[in-house]
Scaffold this active site. Structure first.
Site, PDB file in Angstrom:
ATOM      1  N   HIS A  46       0.827  -1.202   0.000  1.00  0.00           N
ATOM      2  CA  HIS A  46       0.000   0.000   0.000  1.00  0.00           C
ATOM      3  C   HIS A  46       0.869   1.262   0.000  1.00  0.00           C
ATOM      4  CE1 HIS A  46      -3.767  -2.249   1.646  1.00  0.00           C
ATOM      5  NE2 HIS A  46      -3.731  -2.224   0.339  1.00  0.00           N
ATOM      6  N   CYS A 102       3.389 -11.991   2.368  1.00  0.00           N
ATOM      7  CA  CYS A 102       4.388 -11.935   3.427  1.00  0.00           C
ATOM      8  C   CYS A 102       4.407 -13.267   4.169  1.00  0.00           C
ATOM      9  CB  CYS A 102       4.057 -10.805   4.396  1.00  0.00           C
ATOM     10  SG  CYS A 102       5.114 -10.786   5.865  1.00  0.00           S
ATOM     11  N   GLU A 132      -5.689  -8.154   3.784  1.00  0.00           N
ATOM     12  CA  GLU A 132      -5.150  -9.238   4.612  1.00  0.00           C
ATOM     13  C   GLU A 132      -6.266 -10.011   5.304  1.00  0.00           C
ATOM     14  OE1 GLU A 132      -2.519  -9.988   8.599  1.00  0.00           O
ATOM     15  OE2 GLU A 132      -2.049  -8.193   7.427  1.00  0.00           O
ATOM     16  N   THR A 171      -1.977  -8.777  10.987  1.00  0.00           N
ATOM     17  CA  THR A 171      -0.593  -8.554  11.437  1.00  0.00           C
ATOM     18  C   THR A 171      -0.251  -7.091  11.661  1.00  0.00           C
ATOM     19  OG1 THR A 171       0.265  -8.449   9.176  1.00  0.00           O
ATOM     20  CG2 THR A 171       0.199 -10.632  10.217  1.00  0.00           C
ATOM     21  N   CYS A 201       2.890  -8.554  13.622  1.00  0.00           N
ATOM     22  CA  CYS A 201       4.245  -8.873  13.189  1.00  0.00           C
ATOM     23  C   CYS A 201       5.283  -8.005  13.902  1.00  0.00           C
ATOM     24  CB  CYS A 201       4.361  -8.760  11.677  1.00  0.00           C
ATOM     25  SG  CYS A 201       4.566  -7.088  11.057  1.00  0.00           S
ATOM     26  N   ASN A 231      -0.931  -0.267   8.761  1.00  0.00           N
ATOM     27  CA  ASN A 231       0.107  -0.026   9.760  1.00  0.00           C
ATOM     28  C   ASN A 231       0.466   1.452   9.850  1.00  0.00           C
ATOM     29  OD1 ASN A 231       3.014   0.382   8.420  1.00  0.00           O
ATOM     30  ND2 ASN A 231       1.880  -1.063   7.153  1.00  0.00           N
ATOM     31  N   SER A 274       5.397   0.100   4.423  1.00  0.00           N
ATOM     32  CA  SER A 274       5.418   0.059   2.960  1.00  0.00           C
ATOM     33  C   SER A 274       5.922   1.365   2.344  1.00  0.00           C
ATOM     34  CB  SER A 274       4.028  -0.278   2.419  1.00  0.00           C
ATOM     35  OG  SER A 274       3.040   0.553   2.992  1.00  0.00           O
TER      36      SER A 274
END
Length: 321
Positions: A46, A102, A132, A171, A201, A231, A274
Protein backbone atom coordinates in the site's frame (compact mmCIF):
# COMPACT_ATOMS: atom_id res chain seq x y z
CA UNK A 1 17.03 35.71 7.50
CA UNK A 2 17.82 33.09 10.11
CA UNK A 3 15.45 30.15 10.06
CA UNK A 4 13.90 29.02 13.36
CA UNK A 5 15.53 25.90 14.85
CA UNK A 6 13.68 22.59 14.73
CA UNK A 7 14.79 19.22 16.06
CA UNK A 8 13.50 16.28 14.04
CA UNK A 9 13.37 12.93 15.81
CA UNK A 10 13.53 10.08 13.30
CA UNK A 11 11.87 6.97 14.70
CA UNK A 12 13.73 3.72 14.24
CA UNK A 13 12.83 1.26 12.95
CA UNK A 14 10.71 2.90 10.28
CA UNK A 15 9.82 2.22 6.66
CA UNK A 16 10.22 -1.00 4.71
CA UNK A 17 9.89 -4.30 6.53
CA UNK A 18 11.21 -7.64 5.28
CA UNK A 19 7.85 -8.69 3.85
CA UNK A 20 7.47 -5.50 1.83
CA UNK A 21 11.06 -5.66 0.61
CA UNK A 22 10.53 -9.28 -0.51
CA UNK A 23 7.27 -8.47 -2.34
CA UNK A 24 8.86 -5.63 -4.31
CA UNK A 25 11.86 -7.79 -5.22
CA UNK A 26 9.50 -10.51 -6.48
CA UNK A 27 7.96 -8.05 -8.96
CA UNK A 28 11.38 -6.74 -10.01
CA UNK A 29 12.82 -10.23 -10.49
CA UNK A 30 9.73 -11.41 -12.39
CA UNK A 31 10.14 -8.48 -14.78
CA UNK A 32 13.83 -9.27 -15.21
CA UNK A 33 13.12 -12.90 -16.03
CA UNK A 34 9.87 -12.65 -17.99
CA UNK A 35 10.02 -9.17 -19.48
CA UNK A 36 7.18 -6.66 -19.68
CA UNK A 37 4.47 -6.92 -18.62
CA UNK A 38 3.93 -8.84 -15.43
CA UNK A 39 0.55 -8.50 -13.76
CA UNK A 40 -0.02 -7.79 -10.08
CA UNK A 41 -3.36 -8.45 -8.40
CA UNK A 42 -4.04 -5.41 -6.20
CA UNK A 43 -1.33 -3.03 -5.02
CA UNK A 44 1.74 -5.11 -4.24
CA UNK A 45 2.05 -3.00 -1.08
CA UNK A 46 0.00 0.00 0.00
CA UNK A 47 2.16 2.81 -1.33
CA UNK A 48 1.56 4.79 -4.53
CA UNK A 49 5.22 5.76 -4.95
CA UNK A 50 6.20 2.07 -4.97
CA UNK A 51 3.34 1.10 -7.27
CA UNK A 52 4.10 3.87 -9.78
CA UNK A 53 7.79 2.96 -9.87
CA UNK A 54 6.92 -0.67 -10.62
CA UNK A 55 4.42 0.45 -13.27
CA UNK A 56 7.22 2.38 -14.95
CA UNK A 57 9.27 -0.83 -15.02
CA UNK A 58 6.44 -2.72 -16.69
CA UNK A 59 4.11 -4.01 -13.99
CA UNK A 60 0.38 -3.82 -14.66
CA UNK A 61 -1.85 -3.69 -11.59
CA UNK A 62 -5.29 -5.26 -11.78
CA UNK A 63 -8.10 -5.77 -9.30
CA UNK A 64 -9.08 -9.30 -10.34
CA UNK A 65 -7.68 -12.13 -12.47
CA UNK A 66 -10.33 -11.70 -15.17
CA UNK A 67 -8.46 -8.53 -16.19
CA UNK A 68 -5.32 -10.56 -16.97
CA UNK A 69 -5.01 -11.83 -20.57
CA UNK A 70 -3.92 -15.37 -21.37
CA UNK A 71 -0.56 -14.26 -22.75
CA UNK A 72 1.64 -16.57 -20.69
CA UNK A 73 2.97 -13.75 -18.52
CA UNK A 74 2.88 -14.29 -14.75
CA UNK A 75 0.51 -12.70 -12.26
CA UNK A 76 1.74 -11.83 -8.78
CA UNK A 77 -0.38 -11.88 -5.62
CA UNK A 78 0.20 -8.96 -3.25
CA UNK A 79 2.01 -9.05 0.09
CA UNK A 80 -1.31 -8.96 1.94
CA UNK A 81 -2.30 -12.49 0.87
CA UNK A 82 -5.28 -13.76 -1.11
CA UNK A 83 -8.20 -16.13 -0.53
CA UNK A 84 -7.66 -19.71 -1.68
CA UNK A 85 -10.08 -19.11 -4.53
CA UNK A 86 -7.57 -16.82 -6.28
CA UNK A 87 -4.73 -19.31 -6.93
CA UNK A 88 -7.39 -21.92 -7.71
CA UNK A 89 -8.76 -19.65 -10.43
CA UNK A 90 -5.25 -19.09 -11.79
CA UNK A 91 -4.62 -22.83 -11.95
CA UNK A 92 -7.91 -23.40 -13.77
CA UNK A 93 -6.68 -21.02 -16.48
CA UNK A 94 -3.17 -22.51 -16.48
CA UNK A 95 -2.01 -19.01 -15.57
CA UNK A 96 1.52 -18.82 -14.12
CA UNK A 97 1.56 -17.02 -10.80
CA UNK A 98 3.93 -15.94 -8.05
CA UNK A 99 2.80 -15.52 -4.47
CA UNK A 100 4.29 -12.44 -2.78
CA UNK A 101 2.29 -12.95 0.43
CA UNK A 102 4.39 -11.94 3.43
CA UNK A 103 5.63 -15.11 5.15
CA UNK A 104 4.26 -13.82 8.45
CA UNK A 105 0.80 -13.53 6.89
CA UNK A 106 1.19 -17.03 5.42
CA UNK A 107 1.98 -18.25 8.95
CA UNK A 108 -1.37 -16.86 10.11
CA UNK A 109 -3.09 -18.65 7.21
CA UNK A 110 -1.57 -22.01 8.13
CA UNK A 111 -2.30 -21.62 11.83
CA UNK A 112 -5.90 -20.71 11.08
CA UNK A 113 -6.23 -23.83 8.93
CA UNK A 114 -4.82 -25.98 11.75
CA UNK A 115 -7.32 -24.59 14.23
CA UNK A 116 -10.18 -25.20 11.81
CA UNK A 117 -8.99 -28.78 11.22
CA UNK A 118 -9.28 -29.34 14.98
CA UNK A 119 -12.91 -28.26 14.91
CA UNK A 120 -12.37 -24.78 16.38
CA UNK A 121 -14.31 -21.70 15.33
CA UNK A 122 -11.97 -18.78 14.71
CA UNK A 123 -12.46 -15.19 15.83
CA UNK A 124 -10.33 -12.91 13.67
CA UNK A 125 -9.38 -9.52 15.10
CA UNK A 126 -8.95 -7.13 12.18
CA UNK A 127 -10.47 -4.49 9.93
CA UNK A 128 -13.34 -5.35 7.59
CA UNK A 129 -12.42 -5.02 3.94
CA UNK A 130 -8.66 -5.00 4.43
CA UNK A 131 -6.97 -7.31 1.89
CA UNK A 132 -5.15 -9.24 4.61
CA UNK A 133 -8.40 -9.95 6.45
CA UNK A 134 -10.12 -10.99 3.22
CA UNK A 135 -7.19 -13.29 2.43
CA UNK A 136 -7.06 -14.91 5.85
CA UNK A 137 -10.80 -15.46 6.13
CA UNK A 138 -10.72 -16.78 2.57
CA UNK A 139 -8.49 -19.70 3.60
CA UNK A 140 -11.52 -21.38 5.18
CA UNK A 141 -15.14 -22.11 4.26
CA UNK A 142 -17.61 -19.28 4.70
CA UNK A 143 -18.81 -19.07 8.28
CA UNK A 144 -15.72 -20.69 9.79
CA UNK A 145 -14.29 -17.30 10.85
CA UNK A 146 -16.05 -14.44 12.62
CA UNK A 147 -14.53 -10.97 12.31
CA UNK A 148 -14.11 -8.84 15.45
CA UNK A 149 -13.06 -5.28 14.64
CA UNK A 150 -12.84 -3.62 18.05
CA UNK A 151 -13.54 -3.83 21.78
CA UNK A 152 -17.23 -3.03 21.36
CA UNK A 153 -17.69 -5.93 18.96
CA UNK A 154 -15.67 -8.21 21.24
CA UNK A 155 -18.18 -7.57 24.03
CA UNK A 156 -21.12 -8.53 21.81
CA UNK A 157 -19.86 -11.11 19.31
CA UNK A 158 -21.98 -14.26 19.13
CA UNK A 159 -20.19 -17.57 18.62
CA UNK A 160 -21.49 -21.01 17.60
CA UNK A 161 -22.47 -23.25 20.47
CA UNK A 162 -20.85 -26.57 21.20
CA UNK A 163 -17.49 -25.86 19.54
CA UNK A 164 -14.15 -24.65 20.82
CA UNK A 165 -12.81 -21.20 19.96
CA UNK A 166 -9.49 -19.74 18.91
CA UNK A 167 -8.49 -16.25 17.85
CA UNK A 168 -6.10 -14.81 15.33
CA UNK A 169 -5.22 -11.26 14.34
CA UNK A 170 -4.36 -9.13 11.37
CA UNK A 171 -0.59 -8.55 11.44
CA UNK A 172 -0.73 -4.74 11.23
CA UNK A 173 -3.02 -3.82 14.14
CA UNK A 174 -2.43 -1.49 17.07
CA UNK A 175 -0.69 -3.56 19.73
CA UNK A 176 -2.55 -1.77 22.54
CA UNK A 177 -5.99 -1.95 20.90
CA UNK A 178 -5.54 -5.63 20.14
CA UNK A 179 -4.51 -6.38 23.72
CA UNK A 180 -7.77 -4.79 24.88
CA UNK A 181 -9.83 -6.89 22.45
CA UNK A 182 -8.01 -10.09 23.45
CA UNK A 183 -8.57 -9.35 27.15
CA UNK A 184 -12.32 -9.00 26.54
CA UNK A 185 -12.46 -12.24 24.53
CA UNK A 186 -10.52 -14.10 27.22
CA UNK A 187 -12.88 -12.81 29.90
CA UNK A 188 -15.94 -13.88 27.91
CA UNK A 189 -14.48 -17.15 26.63
CA UNK A 190 -11.84 -18.37 29.13
CA UNK A 191 -11.04 -21.50 27.08
CA UNK A 192 -10.32 -19.60 23.85
CA UNK A 193 -7.04 -20.69 22.28
CA UNK A 194 -4.38 -18.12 21.45
CA UNK A 195 -1.95 -18.22 18.52
CA UNK A 196 1.26 -20.10 19.24
CA UNK A 197 3.08 -16.82 18.72
CA UNK A 198 1.85 -13.23 18.60
CA UNK A 199 0.36 -12.62 15.15
CA UNK A 200 0.98 -8.87 15.09
CA UNK A 201 4.24 -8.87 13.19
CA UNK A 202 7.63 -7.80 14.53
CA UNK A 203 7.74 -4.81 12.15
CA UNK A 204 4.38 -3.44 13.30
CA UNK A 205 5.36 -3.91 16.96
CA UNK A 206 8.76 -2.27 16.52
CA UNK A 207 7.43 0.70 14.56
CA UNK A 208 4.74 1.35 17.16
CA UNK A 209 7.30 1.16 19.98
CA UNK A 210 9.54 3.59 18.11
CA UNK A 211 6.77 6.09 17.48
CA UNK A 212 5.81 5.95 21.18
CA UNK A 213 9.37 6.89 22.09
CA UNK A 214 9.31 9.79 19.64
CA UNK A 215 5.78 10.96 20.52
CA UNK A 216 6.71 11.33 24.19
CA UNK A 217 9.10 14.15 23.20
CA UNK A 218 7.44 15.62 20.09
CA UNK A 219 4.93 18.41 19.66
CA UNK A 220 3.99 17.04 16.22
CA UNK A 221 4.52 13.63 14.62
CA UNK A 222 4.53 13.16 10.85
CA UNK A 223 3.82 9.64 9.64
CA UNK A 224 4.88 8.92 6.06
CA UNK A 225 2.52 6.40 4.52
CA UNK A 226 -0.59 5.79 2.49
CA UNK A 227 -4.11 6.34 3.84
CA UNK A 228 -5.02 2.75 2.90
CA UNK A 229 -1.98 1.37 4.74
CA UNK A 230 -3.24 -0.14 7.99
CA UNK A 231 0.11 -0.03 9.76
CA UNK A 232 0.65 3.63 8.77
CA UNK A 233 -2.77 4.70 10.03
CA UNK A 234 -2.10 2.86 13.29
CA UNK A 235 1.20 4.74 13.70
CA UNK A 236 -0.61 8.07 13.54
CA UNK A 237 -3.12 6.88 16.16
CA UNK A 238 -0.38 5.54 18.42
CA UNK A 239 1.50 8.86 18.23
CA UNK A 240 -1.55 10.85 19.32
CA UNK A 241 -2.28 8.46 22.18
CA UNK A 242 1.26 8.52 23.52
CA UNK A 243 2.13 12.14 24.09
CA UNK A 244 2.14 14.01 20.80
CA UNK A 245 -0.43 16.82 20.71
CA UNK A 246 -0.86 16.25 16.99
CA UNK A 247 -0.01 13.61 14.41
CA UNK A 248 -0.54 13.76 10.66
CA UNK A 249 -0.28 11.22 7.84
CA UNK A 250 1.32 12.32 4.55
CA UNK A 251 2.22 10.28 1.49
CA UNK A 252 5.36 12.27 0.62
CA UNK A 253 7.18 15.54 1.16
CA UNK A 254 5.06 17.59 -1.23
CA UNK A 255 1.95 16.69 0.82
CA UNK A 256 3.30 18.26 4.01
CA UNK A 257 2.57 21.87 4.88
CA UNK A 258 5.73 22.78 6.83
CA UNK A 259 3.80 25.56 8.55
CA UNK A 260 2.22 22.80 10.67
CA UNK A 261 5.49 22.82 12.63
CA UNK A 262 5.41 26.57 13.32
CA UNK A 263 5.96 27.14 17.04
CA UNK A 264 7.30 23.60 17.56
CA UNK A 265 10.77 22.94 18.92
CA UNK A 266 10.72 19.16 18.43
CA UNK A 267 8.79 17.04 15.96
CA UNK A 268 8.94 13.35 15.14
CA UNK A 269 8.91 11.53 11.82
CA UNK A 270 8.25 7.87 11.14
CA UNK A 271 7.17 5.81 8.14
CA UNK A 272 4.85 2.89 7.65
CA UNK A 273 6.23 -0.49 6.64
CA UNK A 274 5.42 0.06 2.96
CA UNK A 275 6.97 3.54 2.69
CA UNK A 276 10.52 3.80 1.26
CA UNK A 277 13.15 5.89 3.02
CA UNK A 278 13.35 8.33 0.10
CA UNK A 279 9.90 9.64 1.10
CA UNK A 280 11.12 10.30 4.66
CA UNK A 281 14.04 12.24 3.17
CA UNK A 282 11.54 14.28 1.14
CA UNK A 283 9.69 15.26 4.32
CA UNK A 284 12.92 16.32 6.05
CA UNK A 285 13.91 18.43 3.02
CA UNK A 286 10.45 20.00 2.98
CA UNK A 287 10.93 21.08 6.59
CA UNK A 288 14.37 22.52 5.76
CA UNK A 289 12.60 25.03 3.51
CA UNK A 290 11.19 26.70 6.63
CA UNK A 291 13.41 25.64 9.54
CA UNK A 292 17.01 25.07 10.52
CA UNK A 293 16.68 21.33 11.04
CA UNK A 294 18.74 19.15 13.39
CA UNK A 295 18.10 15.43 12.91
CA UNK A 296 18.27 12.94 15.78
CA UNK A 297 17.75 9.19 15.39
CA UNK A 298 15.64 7.52 18.09
CA UNK A 299 16.12 3.77 17.69
CA UNK A 300 14.34 1.26 19.91
CA UNK A 301 15.16 -1.96 18.01
CA UNK A 302 17.43 -3.25 15.28
CA UNK A 303 15.91 -5.42 12.57
CA UNK A 304 17.87 -8.01 10.63
CA UNK A 305 15.01 -10.14 9.27
CA UNK A 306 15.30 -11.19 5.62
CA UNK A 307 12.76 -13.33 3.74
CA UNK A 308 13.88 -15.40 0.78
CA UNK A 309 12.28 -15.08 -2.64
CA UNK A 310 10.11 -17.97 -3.86
CA UNK A 311 12.15 -20.97 -4.98
CA UNK A 312 11.29 -20.41 -8.65
CA UNK A 313 12.95 -16.99 -8.51
CA UNK A 314 16.01 -18.22 -6.61
CA UNK A 315 16.92 -20.73 -9.33
CA UNK A 316 19.20 -19.48 -12.10
CA UNK A 317 17.22 -17.92 -14.92
CA UNK A 318 17.27 -19.93 -18.19
CA UNK A 319 19.75 -18.65 -20.76
CA UNK A 320 17.98 -17.22 -23.80
CA UNK A 321 18.66 -18.83 -27.16
Amino acid sequence: MDLPPLTVLLAGPRGFCAGVDRAIKIVEEALRRHGRPVYVRHEIVHNRFVVERLEALGAIFVEELDEVPDDGQPVIFSAHGVPKSVPEAARERAMPYLDATCPLVSKVHRETERHFARGLHILMIGHAGHPEVIGTMGQLPQGAVTLVENAAQARLVAVPGGVGLSYTTQTTLSVDDTAEVVAILRERFPAIEAPQKENICYATTNRQAAVKAVAARAELVVVVGAPNSSNSVRLREVAERNGSPRAVLVQRGADLDPALADGCRVIGITAGASAPEILVEEVVERLRERFSVTVEEVTVATEDVVFQLPATLRRPAPIAG
